[in-house]
Write an enzyme that holds these catalytic residues in place. Structure first.
Site, PDB file in Angstrom:
ATOM      1  N   HIS A  61      -6.880  10.813   5.017  1.00  0.00           N
ATOM      2  CA  HIS A  61      -6.459   9.792   5.734  1.00  0.00           C
ATOM      3  C   HIS A  61      -6.210   9.796   7.285  1.00  0.00           C
ATOM      4  O   HIS A  61      -6.161  11.161   7.460  1.00  0.00           O
ATOM      5  CB  HIS A  61      -5.030   9.343   5.117  1.00  0.00           C
ATOM      6  CG  HIS A  61      -5.010   8.763   3.855  1.00  0.00           C
ATOM      7  ND1 HIS A  61      -4.754   9.293   2.848  1.00  0.00           N
ATOM      8  CD2 HIS A  61      -4.809   7.192   3.664  1.00  0.00           C
ATOM      9  CE1 HIS A  61      -4.698   8.256   1.869  1.00  0.00           C
ATOM     10  NE2 HIS A  61      -4.735   7.268   2.332  1.00  0.00           N
TER      11      HIS A  61
ATOM     12  N   ASP B  82       0.744  -1.171   0.067  1.00  0.00           N
ATOM     13  CA  ASP B  82      -0.038  -0.008  -0.074  1.00  0.00           C
ATOM     14  C   ASP B  82       0.644   1.340   0.116  1.00  0.00           C
ATOM     15  O   ASP B  82       1.816   1.246   0.699  1.00  0.00           O
ATOM     16  CB  ASP B  82      -0.808  -0.157   1.271  1.00  0.00           C
ATOM     17  CG  ASP B  82      -1.966   0.846   1.074  1.00  0.00           C
ATOM     18  OD1 ASP B  82      -2.697   1.346   0.434  1.00  0.00           O
ATOM     19  OD2 ASP B  82      -2.260   1.552   2.434  1.00  0.00           O
TER      20      ASP B  82
HETATM   21  O1  G3H Z   1      -4.301   3.040   2.141  1.00  0.00           O
HETATM   22  C1  G3H Z   1      -4.937   2.831   3.427  1.00  0.00           C
HETATM   23  C2  G3H Z   1      -5.814   3.737   3.815  1.00  0.00           C
HETATM   24  O2  G3H Z   1      -6.359   4.874   2.854  1.00  0.00           O
HETATM   25  C3  G3H Z   1      -6.347   3.727   5.243  1.00  0.00           C
HETATM   26  O3  G3H Z   1      -6.856   5.212   5.545  1.00  0.00           O
HETATM   27  O4  G3H Z   1      -6.385   5.086   8.095  1.00  0.00           O
HETATM   28  O5  G3H Z   1      -7.965   6.844   7.049  1.00  0.00           O
HETATM   29  O6  G3H Z   1      -8.573   4.275   7.178  1.00  0.00           O
HETATM   30  P1  G3H Z   1      -7.642   5.237   7.158  1.00  0.00           P
HETATM   31 ZN    ZN Z   2      -4.539   5.174   1.561  1.00  0.00          ZN
END
Ligand code: G3H
Ligand code: ZN
Length: 274
Positions: A173, A79
């Site tokens: 995020h 990711d």
């Molecule tokens: O790539 C991971 C996500 O976009 C997670 O984001 O921590 O805001 O749920 P988050």
């Molecule tokens: Zn993300």
């Protein structure tokens, strides 16, 4: 039915839930929730998590092994990688998919580097997610943020050959409150314009009913991280209390892992409309 490529999950009509793994307990909790609900999941490891550990291999091998022994189909995905070297390493380790995050680059450089990553990954049968329109919150700042233009997104997918596209539609995020306002009309226009699955990032900041509506409007992969860590940490905090003789990490990490499993299973049901 253990480790599968992300492609197999995105081919289904149901949305794909993707959860971030920082420690082995995350992978165990997420796989347990997948088995409990009978739903496939993605275990994803971010470049930030790799930075925390100092290397990709150990946590990845743990996630790959946990995926391989799950009953539900589980994909392992890299990711928010900004480093092509890290992507090469993930491919060599056996990841079925990676995200190249060129969203902070200028448009032409984003297109050129993403297209090069796609060529190399497709040669190894690995699929690639990319990001267009920088999704907020990566620097800790939560603002209304950028929006992805549907025509530009269609041209980007055509030019790069990516298999999935992260789009900026109002989420941000690492939000601790679930108060993000999504642009559902934009999601529908992106779905109509873009021929590959759309990915919602920053989903922790999105309330349950809006997650379900985002899926109905066309989002296909839903990335969730912070929400799990909220439950994990709250359970550890509660479990630790101020007991001075509690020193065995299994006692408090186990409580965190259990709370995370419950929340992951609940989120899967929300996304699948159960
Ligand atoms: O790539 C991971 C996500 O976009 C997670 O984001 O921590 O805001 O749920 P988050
Ligand atoms: Zn993300």
């Amino acid at each position: 039915m253990p480790l599968v490529p992300l492609r197999d999950l995105l081919d289904r009509s149901a949305p794909t839930a993707a959860f971030n793994v920082i420690q082995i307990e995350h992978a165990e909790a997420i796989a347990a929730a997948a088995d409990e609900t009978g739903a496939p999941v993605v275990l994803q490891i971010s470049e930030n998590a790799v930075r925390y550990h100092g290397s990709l291999a150990p946590i990845s091998r743990a996630a790959l092994a946990i995926a391989a022994s799950a009953v539900s189909p589980v994909a392992v995905h890299l990711d928010h990688a900004t480093s092509e070297d890290l992507i090469r390493e993930a491919v060599d380790l056996g990841f079925g998919s990676v995200m190249f995050d060129g969203s902070a680059l200028g448009h032409d450089e984003n297109v050129a580097r993403t297209a090069a990553v796609v060529r190399r990954c497709h040669g190894r049968d690995v699929s690639v997610e990319a990001e267009l329109g920088e999704i907020g919150g990566k620097n800790g700042v939560h603002e209304p943020g950028a929006r992805t233009d549907p025509d530009e997104a269609a041209r980007y997918v055509e030019a790069t050959g990516v298999d999935a596209l992260a789009v900026a539609v109002g989420s941000s995020h690492a939000m601790l409150t679930r108060t993000a306002t999504l642009d559902f009309d934009l999601i529908a226009r992106l779905k109509a314009a873009v021929p590959v699955p759309l990915v919602l990032h920053g989903s922790s900041g999105v309330a349950d009913e809006h997650l379900a509506a985002a899926v109905r409007a066309g989002m296909r992969k839903i990335n969730i991280a912070t929400q799990l860590n909220k439950f994990f940490t709250a359970a550890i905090r509660a479990g630790l209390g101020d007991d001075p003789v509690l020193v065995d990490p299994r006692r408090y990490l186990g409580a965190g892992r259990e709370a995370m499993t419950t929340e992951v299973a609940r989120l899967i049901r929300v996304l699948e409309g159960r």
